[in-house]
Design an enzyme around this catalytic site. Structure first.
Site, PDB file in Angstrom:
ATOM      1  N   THR A  55       0.605  -1.101  -0.050  1.00 39.21           N
ATOM      2  CA  THR A  55       0.020   0.057   0.072  1.00 39.21           C
ATOM      3  C   THR A  55       0.982   1.277  -0.139  1.00 39.21           C
ATOM      4  O   THR A  55       0.496   2.297  -0.561  1.00 39.21           O
ATOM      5  CB  THR A  55      -0.991   0.105   1.196  1.00 39.21           C
ATOM      6  OG1 THR A  55      -1.711  -1.285   1.218  1.00 39.21           O
ATOM      7  CG2 THR A  55      -1.988   1.197   1.435  1.00 39.21           C
ATOM      8  N   TYR A 144       4.832 -12.601   5.035  1.00 37.23           N
ATOM      9  CA  TYR A 144       3.693 -12.186   4.340  1.00 37.23           C
ATOM     10  C   TYR A 144       3.622 -12.891   2.888  1.00 37.23           C
ATOM     11  O   TYR A 144       4.407 -12.722   2.034  1.00 37.23           O
ATOM     12  CB  TYR A 144       4.205 -10.383   3.947  1.00 37.23           C
ATOM     13  CG  TYR A 144       3.018  -9.948   3.209  1.00 37.23           C
ATOM     14  CD1 TYR A 144       1.895 -10.284   3.083  1.00 37.23           C
ATOM     15  CD2 TYR A 144       3.386  -8.598   2.564  1.00 37.23           C
ATOM     16  CE1 TYR A 144       0.743  -9.551   2.280  1.00 37.23           C
ATOM     17  CE2 TYR A 144       2.540  -7.922   1.610  1.00 37.23           C
ATOM     18  CZ  TYR A 144       1.272  -8.384   1.701  1.00 37.23           C
ATOM     19  OH  TYR A 144       0.400  -7.560   1.023  1.00 37.23           O
ATOM     20  N   LYS A 172       1.178 -12.467   8.015  1.00 34.14           N
ATOM     21  CA  LYS A 172       0.162 -11.797   7.302  1.00 34.14           C
ATOM     22  C   LYS A 172      -0.376 -12.624   6.328  1.00 34.14           C
ATOM     23  O   LYS A 172       0.171 -12.796   5.174  1.00 34.14           O
ATOM     24  CB  LYS A 172       0.677 -10.341   6.344  1.00 34.14           C
ATOM     25  CG  LYS A 172      -0.384  -9.440   5.627  1.00 34.14           C
ATOM     26  CD  LYS A 172       0.181  -8.502   5.184  1.00 34.14           C
ATOM     27  CE  LYS A 172      -1.164  -7.465   4.467  1.00 34.14           C
ATOM     28  NZ  LYS A 172      -0.356  -6.324   3.916  1.00 34.14           N
ATOM     29  N   VAL A 214      -3.842  -6.445   9.164  1.00 35.30           N
ATOM     30  CA  VAL A 214      -2.951  -5.337   8.554  1.00 35.30           C
ATOM     31  C   VAL A 214      -4.308  -4.645   7.406  1.00 35.30           C
ATOM     32  O   VAL A 214      -4.397  -5.199   6.240  1.00 35.30           O
ATOM     33  CB  VAL A 214      -1.790  -5.707   7.834  1.00 35.30           C
ATOM     34  CG1 VAL A 214      -1.059  -4.604   7.108  1.00 35.30           C
ATOM     35  CG2 VAL A 214      -1.071  -6.511   8.950  1.00 35.30           C
TER      36      VAL A 214
END
Length: 302
Positions: A55, A144, A172, A214
């Site tokens: 992001t 992740y 994540k 998240v």
């Protein structure tokens, strides 16, 4: 007692925002605005912030910009807020160096994505993450997994083998399925704190053992996101479900095209001029912007 009955720790809190990177009119990183936005996100309920992740447009940030951004956010929010840095790369050497720099710059943890494009086998993934863990042994790591972007998925069995690295503390989960949470819990036990990597799957993932999220949506709905999570852990299932259903149109609107294009537009519509994404990402196209504006307006009326 079964693994499913055990609650995992929350090393970074329950609500983390994957921060956008603000750019000024010339396309440079706006460090002052990043600091103000970081403080706002904390005031709106975030326990922690992730800078320089997907992001945050990490693929188009230089390493120098990433360190400067981490330092600016760290200074802005103070020592009581968890600040994680995205330090992943498809080069192990680069990820190792970035993780060391993040530790030196004051990060509380590192978000380390599965290597993208080169599609290593599971043994290669294990070696990659072991090297990163060894390079900064005091820095907690959040692995992740997002195969839709990387073209490669790390299996729960591989994660399980990495649990002997004491700084591998969280994960994540962004494969798009709650089954990933269940399989990780069975393979790794309760010591691994699993965070949803998908706003729309946060409540379902919490129900099968995730500890938090998240989030992208928390840029504009931080308090409702926090209320949903808190209601779940209080056993107020109907309240949590009502929050989920109210927020679902926004979750979908924020992923109507590639993240972070919509959330940058949502922030601008909410009074935060964070700039347009860097190429090859582009501003949100007009019809989607109108739809997003309508979705935000409808939320404010409920």
């Amino acid at each position: 007692m079964s693994i499913a009955a055990e609650l995992s720790p929350t090393p970074f809190g329950r609500l983390l925002t994957a921060m956008v990177t603000p750019f000024d009119a010339q396309g440079a990183v706006d460090l002052a605005l990043a600091g103000r936005l970081a403080r706002h996100l904390v005031e709106e309920g975030s326990d922690g912030l992730v800078v320089c992740g997907t992001t945050g447009e990490s693929p188009t940030l230089s390493w120098q910009e990433q360190v400067q951004l981490l330092e600016a956010v760290r200074e802005a929010v103070g020592p009581d807020v968890h600040v994680l840095a995205g330090t992943g790369s498809n080069s192990t050497n680069e990820a190792v160096e970035a993780t060391r720099e993040a530790a030196a710059a004051g990060a509380d943890g590192a978000l380390v994505v599965v290597p993208y494009y080169n599609k290593p086998p599971q043994d290669g993934l294990e070696a990659h993450f072991r090297a990163i863990a060894k390079a900064a042994p005091e820095l907690p790591l959040m692995l992740y997994n997002i195969p839709g972007r990387t073209g490669c998925s790390m299996t729960p069995a591989t994660v399980s083998r990495l649990m002997d690295c004491t700084n591998v503390v969280s994960f994540k989960a962004a494969s798009g399925t709650t089954d990933e949470v269940s399989q990780l819990r069975l393979a790794c036990g309760q010591r691994l704190a699993i965070y949803s990597g998908d706003d729309g799957l946060t409540l379902p993932m919490l129900s099968v053992g995730a500890v938090g999220v998240v989030s992208v949506a928390s840029h504009v709905v931080g308090r409702p996101m926090r209320s949903m999570i808190e209601a779940h852990f209080k056993g107020e299932n109907a309240v949590a479900l009502a929050h989920h259903e109210r927020l679902l149109p926004l979750f979908k609107a924020l992923f109507a095209t590639t993240n972070p294009i919509p959330v940058k537009a949502a922030l601008e519509l909410s009074g935060w001029p964070v700039g347009v994404p860097r190429l090859p990402l582009i501003p949100l196209e007009p019809a989607m912007r109108v739809a997003l504006s309508d979705t935000l307006a409808a939320l404010r009326q409920t």
